[in-house]
Design a protein around this motif. Structure first.
Motif, PDB file in Angstrom:
ATOM      1  N   TRP A   1      -6.127 -30.143  -8.186  1.00 34.56           N
ATOM      2  CA  TRP A   1      -6.038 -30.461  -6.730  1.00 34.56           C
ATOM      3  C   TRP A   1      -6.407 -30.928  -5.924  1.00 34.56           C
ATOM      4  O   TRP A   1      -6.179 -31.960  -5.117  1.00 34.56           O
ATOM      5  CB  TRP A   1      -5.846 -29.243  -6.256  1.00 34.56           C
ATOM      6  CG  TRP A   1      -4.612 -28.232  -7.044  1.00 34.56           C
ATOM      7  CD1 TRP A   1      -3.475 -28.014  -7.760  1.00 34.56           C
ATOM      8  CD2 TRP A   1      -5.860 -26.721  -7.275  1.00 34.56           C
ATOM      9  NE1 TRP A   1      -3.751 -27.096  -8.123  1.00 34.56           N
ATOM     10  CE2 TRP A   1      -4.300 -25.825  -8.117  1.00 34.56           C
ATOM     11  CE3 TRP A   1      -6.759 -26.277  -7.458  1.00 34.56           C
ATOM     12  CZ2 TRP A   1      -4.321 -25.071  -8.332  1.00 34.56           C
ATOM     13  CZ3 TRP A   1      -6.699 -24.594  -7.642  1.00 34.56           C
ATOM     14  CH2 TRP A   1      -5.723 -23.996  -8.238  1.00 34.56           C
TER      15      TRP A   1
ATOM     16  N   PRO B   1      -6.468 -24.640 -17.750  1.00 32.63           N
ATOM     17  CA  PRO B   1      -7.054 -24.228 -16.758  1.00 32.63           C
ATOM     18  C   PRO B   1      -6.046 -25.559 -15.657  1.00 32.63           C
ATOM     19  O   PRO B   1      -5.342 -25.304 -14.877  1.00 32.63           O
ATOM     20  CB  PRO B   1      -8.296 -24.858 -16.270  1.00 32.63           C
ATOM     21  CG  PRO B   1      -8.305 -24.113 -17.544  1.00 32.63           C
ATOM     22  CD  PRO B   1      -7.814 -23.784 -18.680  1.00 32.63           C
TER      23      PRO B   1
ATOM     24  N   GLN C   1      -2.472 -25.191 -15.698  1.00 32.46           N
ATOM     25  CA  GLN C   1      -2.198 -24.197 -14.865  1.00 32.46           C
ATOM     26  C   GLN C   1      -1.726 -24.579 -13.311  1.00 32.46           C
ATOM     27  O   GLN C   1      -1.468 -24.624 -12.534  1.00 32.46           O
ATOM     28  CB  GLN C   1      -2.977 -23.288 -14.769  1.00 32.46           C
ATOM     29  CG  GLN C   1      -2.667 -22.032 -15.715  1.00 32.46           C
ATOM     30  CD  GLN C   1      -3.315 -21.221 -16.052  1.00 32.46           C
ATOM     31  OE1 GLN C   1      -3.413 -20.730 -14.863  1.00 32.46           O
ATOM     32  NE2 GLN C   1      -4.309 -20.916 -17.297  1.00 32.46           N
ATOM     33  N   GLU C   2      -2.985 -25.719 -13.409  1.00 30.92           N
ATOM     34  CA  GLU C   2      -2.994 -26.148 -11.866  1.00 30.92           C
ATOM     35  C   GLU C   2      -1.651 -27.331 -11.702  1.00 30.92           C
ATOM     36  O   GLU C   2      -1.484 -27.059 -10.505  1.00 30.92           O
ATOM     37  CB  GLU C   2      -4.582 -26.898 -11.567  1.00 30.92           C
ATOM     38  CG  GLU C   2      -6.220 -25.418 -11.301  1.00 30.92           C
ATOM     39  CD  GLU C   2      -7.190 -27.018 -12.230  1.00 30.92           C
ATOM     40  OE1 GLU C   2      -8.025 -25.484 -12.187  1.00 30.92           O
ATOM     41  OE2 GLU C   2      -7.241 -27.739 -12.296  1.00 30.92           O
TER      42      GLU C   2
ATOM     43  N   MET D   1      -5.112 -17.894 -10.473  1.00 25.62           N
ATOM     44  CA  MET D   1      -4.755 -19.242 -10.628  1.00 25.62           C
ATOM     45  C   MET D   1      -4.236 -19.356  -9.550  1.00 25.62           C
ATOM     46  O   MET D   1      -4.457 -20.432  -8.098  1.00 25.62           O
ATOM     47  CB  MET D   1      -4.291 -20.453 -11.740  1.00 25.62           C
ATOM     48  CG  MET D   1      -4.127 -21.576 -11.322  1.00 25.62           C
ATOM     49  SD  MET D   1      -5.775 -22.450 -11.088  1.00 25.62           S
ATOM     50  CE  MET D   1      -6.257 -22.209 -13.315  1.00 25.62           C
TER      51      MET D   1
ATOM     52  N   VAL E   1       1.499 -19.447 -15.037  1.00 23.65           N
ATOM     53  CA  VAL E   1       0.306 -19.226 -13.870  1.00 23.65           C
ATOM     54  C   VAL E   1      -0.799 -18.051 -13.504  1.00 23.65           C
ATOM     55  O   VAL E   1       0.296 -16.703 -13.343  1.00 23.65           O
ATOM     56  CB  VAL E   1       0.675 -20.374 -12.681  1.00 23.65           C
ATOM     57  CG1 VAL E   1      -0.790 -20.024 -11.864  1.00 23.65           C
ATOM     58  CG2 VAL E   1       1.128 -21.491 -12.976  1.00 23.65           C
TER      59      VAL E   1
ATOM     60  N   THR F   1     -11.301 -30.139  -9.727  1.00 22.43           N
ATOM     61  CA  THR F   1     -10.322 -29.669  -9.744  1.00 22.43           C
ATOM     62  C   THR F   1      -8.314 -30.268  -9.390  1.00 22.43           C
ATOM     63  O   THR F   1      -9.626 -31.342  -9.202  1.00 22.43           O
ATOM     64  CB  THR F   1      -9.291 -28.359  -9.497  1.00 22.43           C
ATOM     65  OG1 THR F   1      -9.570 -28.661  -7.658  1.00 22.43           O
ATOM     66  CG2 THR F   1     -10.200 -26.739  -8.747  1.00 22.43           C
TER      67      THR F   1
ATOM     68  N   ASN G   1      -6.492 -19.355  -5.579  1.00 20.25           N
ATOM     69  CA  ASN G   1      -7.369 -20.453  -5.626  1.00 20.25           C
ATOM     70  C   ASN G   1      -6.314 -21.584  -5.148  1.00 20.25           C
ATOM     71  O   ASN G   1      -6.482 -22.211  -3.991  1.00 20.25           O
ATOM     72  CB  ASN G   1      -8.055 -20.948  -7.000  1.00 20.25           C
ATOM     73  CG  ASN G   1      -8.540 -19.720  -7.334  1.00 20.25           C
ATOM     74  OD1 ASN G   1      -9.639 -19.457  -6.771  1.00 20.25           O
ATOM     75  ND2 ASN G   1      -9.226 -19.752  -9.034  1.00 20.25           N
ATOM     76  N   MET G   2      -5.025 -21.329  -5.691  1.00 21.84           N
ATOM     77  CA  MET G   2      -4.631 -22.306  -4.469  1.00 21.84           C
ATOM     78  C   MET G   2      -4.064 -22.319  -3.511  1.00 21.84           C
ATOM     79  O   MET G   2      -3.803 -23.743  -2.632  1.00 21.84           O
ATOM     80  CB  MET G   2      -2.279 -22.705  -5.944  1.00 21.84           C
ATOM     81  CG  MET G   2      -1.553 -23.508  -5.619  1.00 21.84           C
ATOM     82  SD  MET G   2      -2.090 -24.682  -5.214  1.00 21.84           S
ATOM     83  CE  MET G   2      -1.092 -25.997  -4.399  1.00 21.84           C
TER      84      MET G   2
END
Length: 569
Positions: A562, A508, A511-512, A534, A530, A560, A537-538
């Motif tokens: 982010w 994760p 991917q973030e 995901m 990704v 996260t 969510n981004m």
């Protein structure tokens, strides 16, 4: 029947106190016992004994170190510490006699338990105090020639065995003459003469041993840092000769109230002597040393780590269990220094950081940290933990003669001798080392070329480790997390391309990071890197961030990458 009960309840109170002390150390602070044990190297050799006996308080230090080595087993260590405090309590009562309140005899022991909250107070002080209390207990009554002869003989002997805490002997004699003697003038003069004689002994010893007069007055090895004293310990020791002269009204109810008051004072006072944050770090270090990775993570889940040592321990535990790419940002982070804190000349934090370098495979750096940690000990002791690590690093590096030197030292210990005997058999046996579950793998992970690198280039060295051995999972996780912790997504993408050439790794956090990097470029990430979830969510995070850093929607993204990159925490 009543007389039998009166004789029985005092020892029962002592046993109850001992049990409370045992449970306190064994359940609440077992790591503190291991902390003390790792910073000494007690050797069962004649030379070690002779070196101890040639300085004031050397015998106390020798006995204390002999006891502390059993802290290797925290259950035995807690039991021994409880027994020593019980001895202090009983000797205080013996000195006071039958007229003394039994409840008051617990005050010095309770005070010492509070003082032990300072992790730099050495057990030498308590052993020295016990020696002095025994000498006080044996002190003859009266002012006759027997008392004079006893003081003349006992003061230099007790000083040499116990150090400056021997001042309690003339102090007790003076107090006894003031409070109980009918001929106070003669007794006070004799007591003051005993003080002068003790001072002469201290001055004389300063010319016989390589320690300054100031150091001798503070006590050799009473405290880990030279020329520093524990005032709580000093007051507790003074109570040992003061409380015998305190008289409470006679009566069962009076004694019961006194016992209750002492218990309440102890229950309130003792925990306040233990700094929660400091002992949290000691717990982290102990769990890392014993490789209890799940326990480290569980501890961090209960209370967020926020100091370099605790963050380093948490990240190491996550990495060793393969969870760093999944859960790194569920915990507080301090930049890339949270992975490998910068070197500090500190014996405690340096050892923990060295553990991270060891598990990464940077064997030479782990060796340097172990050596520096041992050299940083302010009381100039050796460290059994550091010596063991030095033996391991030299074994892995093929420096067998140096490894043998350290292993032969450990052969003279109780708890490390069997390990040293087994490890000595590996020296020069390349096949056995290659098949060893730890040292064989360390040889696969370590870099064969020796590098000197600055702390600003640690990520590059981790990259070298991964390229050298792609199966080094910890190096892989650290390599990708380093730039993310420094909020450098460009470098992260460069390192990700290096990893992709060797293995497929898209947890994760990765991917973030990829989603965020491609969002900055206003591009779509490659297919299959990704997940759709995901990316959704981004998009939601971008909308929440546009509403402001304090928006409730943004708080939903705590944990996260982010949220970390946004600087909202």
């Amino acid at each position: 029947m009543k007389k039998s009960l009166n004789r029985l309840w005092p020892p029962l109170l002592t046993l109850a106190f001992g049990l409370a002390v045992f449970l306190f150390w064994r359940i609440r602070y077992p790591a503190a016992l291991a902390y003390q044990e790792q910073f000494q190297l007690f050797l069962l050799t004649g030379d070690y004994l002779r070196q101890a006996l040639i300085v004031p308080a050397g015998l106390s230090r020798y006995v204390a170190e002999f006891v502390v080595q059993f802290y290797n087993n925290v259950t035995v260590g807690a039991l021994l510490l409880a027994l020593l405090l019980m001895v202090v309590q009983r000797l205080t009562w013996r000195i006071g006699g039958e007229k003394m309140s039994y409840a008051l005899s617990f005050l010095p022991a309770v005070g010492l338990l509070f003082a032990l909250g300072d992790e730099n107070l050495m057990l030498t002080f308590i052993v020295a105090l016990i020696i002095v209390l025994i000498s006080i207990w044996l002190l003859p009554r009266g002012q006759g020639w027997r008392s004079c002869a006893y003081l003349v003989v006992a003061i230099p002997v007790v000083y040499w065995m116990a150090g400056p805490v021997a001042v309690l002997l003339p102090t007790y004699f003076l107090l006894r003459e003031v409070f109980t003697s009918k001929k106070k003038g003669r007794g006070i003069a004799l007591g003051l003469g005993a003080f002068v004689f003790l001072l002469f002994c201290v001055l004389l010893s300063s010319h016989l041993v390589p320690y300054s007069l100031q150091w001798l007055c503070f006590g050799i090895d009473y405290y880990r840092y030279p020329l520093v004293a524990s005032y709580a310990a000093a007051v507790s020791a003074l109570l040992c000769v003061v409380v015998p002269f305190i008289r409470l009204p006679r009566g069962q109810w009076t004694e019961a109230v006194a016992v209750a008051c002492v218990a309440i004072v102890g229950a309130i006072l003792v925990p306040s002597g233990f700094d929660v944050r400091k002992y949290d770090l000691i717990d982290y270090d102990y769990l890392v040393r014993t490789q209890q990775w799940q326990a480290v993570i569980a501890k961090s889940e209960r209370r967020q780590p926020d100091l370099p040592m605790s963050v380093c321990a948490t990240n190491l535990a996550l990495g060793m269990t393969g969870q760093l790419g999944d859960r790194a940002f569920q915990f507080y982070q301090r930049g890339s220094q949270g992975l490998l804190p910068p070197f500090e000349r500190n014996f405690a934090s340096t050892l923990l950081t060295g553990e991270a370098y060891w598990h990464l495979g940077l064997v030479n750096t782990a060796q340097r940290f172990a050596f520096e940690a041992m050299e940083a000990l302010p009381n100039y002791s050796k460290s059994c933990r550091a010596v063991k690590r030095l033996a391991e690093t030299n074994l892995v590096n093929g420096q067998y003669n140096v490894a043998r030197k350290y292993l032969e030292m450990l052969q003279h210990t109780i708890f490390y001798s069997r390990w040293a005997d087994r490890t000595l058999q590996l020296l020069g046996n390349e096949k056995a080392i290659a098949e060893h579950p730890v040292y064989g793998r360390m040889r696969q992970l370590r870099l064969t070329d020796d590098f000197l690198f600055s702390e600003k280039e640690t990520d590059k060295m981790i990259g070298q480790l991964f390229v050298h051995n792609p199966s080094n999972d910890l190096a892989k996780q650290y390599l990708l997390l380093c730039p993310l912790l420094d909020r450098d997504t460009n470098t992260f993408m460069q390192y990700l391309s290096v990893v992709q050439d060797k293995v497929q790794y898209y947890p994760p956090v990765v991917q973030e990071g990829v989603a965020f990097a491609y969002y900055q470029r206003r591009q779509q990430p490659p297919q299959g890197v990704v997940s759709d979830m995901m990316l959704q969510n981004m998009n939601r995070f971008v909308q929440a961030y546009s509403a402001g850093k304090d928006s409730p929607q943004l708080q939903a993204f705590r944990g996260t990458l982010w949220y970390y990159l946004s600087g909202a925490e």
